[in-house]
Write a protein that holds these residues in place. Structure first.
Motif, PDB file in Angstrom:
ATOM      1  N   ASN A 184     -12.624  -4.575   0.606  1.00  0.00           N
ATOM      2  CA  ASN A 184     -13.276  -4.247   1.878  1.00  0.00           C
ATOM      3  C   ASN A 184     -13.480  -5.458   2.782  1.00  0.00           C
ATOM      4  N   THR A 205     -10.216   5.792   6.084  1.00  0.00           N
ATOM      5  CA  THR A 205     -11.083   5.044   5.174  1.00  0.00           C
ATOM      6  C   THR A 205     -10.975   5.612   3.766  1.00  0.00           C
ATOM      7  N   PRO A 206     -11.320   4.817   2.737  1.00  0.00           N
ATOM      8  CA  PRO A 206     -11.251   5.310   1.359  1.00  0.00           C
ATOM      9  C   PRO A 206     -12.052   6.594   1.183  1.00  0.00           C
ATOM     10  N   ASN A 252       0.792  -1.219   0.000  1.00  0.00           N
ATOM     11  CA  ASN A 252       0.000   0.000   0.000  1.00  0.00           C
ATOM     12  C   ASN A 252       0.828   1.275   0.000  1.00  0.00           C
ATOM     13  N   TYR A 263      -6.336   8.421   3.420  1.00  0.00           N
ATOM     14  CA  TYR A 263      -6.254   7.231   2.572  1.00  0.00           C
ATOM     15  C   TYR A 263      -5.502   7.610   1.304  1.00  0.00           C
ATOM     16  N   GLY A 303      -7.112   1.074  -5.270  1.00  0.00           N
ATOM     17  CA  GLY A 303      -7.916   0.823  -4.082  1.00  0.00           C
ATOM     18  C   GLY A 303      -7.482  -0.391  -3.305  1.00  0.00           C
ATOM     19  N   TYR A 331      -6.867  -0.104   5.482  1.00  0.00           N
ATOM     20  CA  TYR A 331      -7.364   1.098   6.160  1.00  0.00           C
ATOM     21  C   TYR A 331      -8.049   0.732   7.468  1.00  0.00           C
ATOM     22  N   GLY A 382      -8.493  -2.485   1.435  1.00  0.00           N
ATOM     23  CA  GLY A 382      -9.148  -1.540   0.549  1.00  0.00           C
ATOM     24  C   GLY A 382      -9.510  -2.112  -0.804  1.00  0.00           C
TER      25      GLY A 382
END
Length: 402
Positions: free
Chosen positions: A185, A232-233, A152, A238, A161, A165, A182
């Motif tokens: 999810n 979070t996205p 990441n 992020y 994505g 997270y 991410g």
């Protein structure tokens, strides 16, 4: 009764042709080594020979199945032997780590070796034979487990994505948050203890000082207020260079659609007519103790976590868990060994049956060369005698000169 010269000639020629046919047939039998050249030679023996030929072909296929099964199980046995060795070493480290004289740093050093043992165990569970994963049950094209490596820290992974997270923005110090992937999810679980790192805005934070991790559940407890952020996205955190979480986790294998697969299911080989035997050991059967429920992945992760967190009672408990998993592996090894013995015994019987069936078929279909040569010599004498007799009986007439 008056016999004409023409009739006498026909009879003599018929006898000569019969002897010539018999000699030709014997020549074919001697040349080919086969007594039965066509069904009319002996319909009953031809039918029995065809049945025996079918039986021999079955034996050949059964032998191939047995040899392939033994090779498959030998690969399984080698992998299990190696895993047993690794588990024995893990137990030695657990005994060493449970010593109350060890410091936190010394236990952290033990975890480095423990994590490498764990990675090697996963590699062995993913052993292949002829391109198939042998511990995946019937899902032989998918590895039972995979090591997911987060990447990441790159902009490309951020765009795709794939960053990990969490959201601790509205929480307080001491709160627990769940780590998520991410990419899809999903909850991040089964983290290899020595693989985790966390930084915010380029600042690296220290485990057991700024946070703690439950490596099995993927839950993080915040000990430093600087980590009370929303990552979070869609948020500013992020992004590359902001909250960066790096780790390796163990996941079940996934099919081409991204669905987790089960490693249950048996693979069979037919070793005799109507008799099939399983040749595989699935990953759960091999690594999970049925009585206690302890499994290799959970046991090794908890063991590593207790080493990292300097938890002596937890390390002592790991000894019992390792023993339970080791017992499951020994049980799998004994099952695999018993199957190999069964296959090898069947192979011996298969080879014996093949030899006896071949002998029976040979008696029915093959030429007895010594007897055939003697018959041919006798027929040759008879044939030559017939020719000499015919030369005397069939006298030339005026017709021969017309």
């Amino acid at each position: 009764m008056r016999i004409t010269v023409q009739e006498l000639n026909r009879q003599v020629l018929h006898v000569i042709n019969d002897r010539n046919y018999d000699m030709s047939k014997l020549q074919q039998q001697i040349a080919t080594g086969k007594r039965l050249l066509k069904p009319s030679d002996d319909p009953v023996d031809v039918a029995n020979t065809l049945k025996l030929e079918t039986k021999l072909k079955e034996n050949v296929q059964f032998k191939k199945n047995i040899n392939d099964g033994v090779s498959y199980m030998n690969v399984t046995s080698t992998a299990l032997d190696s895993m047993n060795t690794l588990m024995q070493r893990a137990r030695e480290l657990a005994v060493q780590g449970s010593n109350d004289t060890l410091s936190a740093n010394e236990r952290a050093y033990l975890n480095r070796e423990t994590s490498q043992l764990f990675r090697q165990m996963i590699a062995l569970v993913n052993t292949e034979y002829k391109g198939d994963f042998i511990f995946s049950g019937t899902h032989t094209k998918t590895a039972p487990y995979e090591i997911y490596e987060s990447q990441n820290l790159t902009a490309q992974n951020y765009i795709n994505g794939e960053m990990a997270y969490f959201n601790a923005g509205a929480m307080a110090v001491g709160s627990t948050v769940q780590l998520f992937n991410g990419f899809d999810n999903t909850v991040i679980r089964n983290i290899i203890p020595d693989s985790f790192s966390l930084s915010v805005a380029g600042v690296n934070y220290v485990e057991n000082t700024d946070y703690t991790i439950d490596y099995t559940s993927g839950e993080m407890t915040i000990l430093n207020a600087a980590l009370l952020v929303d990552a979070t996205p869609g948020t500013a955190n992020y992004a590359p260079g902001q909250v960066a979480i790096s780790f390796e986790s163990i996941n079940s294998g996934r099919d081409i659609y991204g669905n987790s697969i089960s490693n249950w299911g048996e693979i069979y080989r037919e070793i005799e007519s109507g008799i099939t035997m399983p040749i595989n050991i699935n990953a759960d059967e091999m690594t999970r103790d049925a009585k206690t429920g302890y499994d290799m992945i959970g046991t090794m992760i908890r063991f590593g976590q207790n080493l990292v967190q300097n938890n002596q009672p937890g390390i002592e408990n790991a000894i019992d868990e390792i023993d339970a998993v080791f017992s499951a592996m020994l049980s799998a090894q004994s099952i695999n060994g018993a199957r190999i013995n069964r296959f090898e015994t069947t192979l011996d019987r298969n080879e014996s049956n093949y030899i006896s069936t071949s002998e029976i078929q040979s008696q029915l279909a093959d030429t007895d060369l010594a007897d055939a040569v003697m018959q041919y010599a006798t027929m040759e004498n008879v044939y030559n005698a017939a020719l000499r007799t015919a030369a005397k009986i069939i006298q030339p007439s005026l017709v021969n000169y017309l």
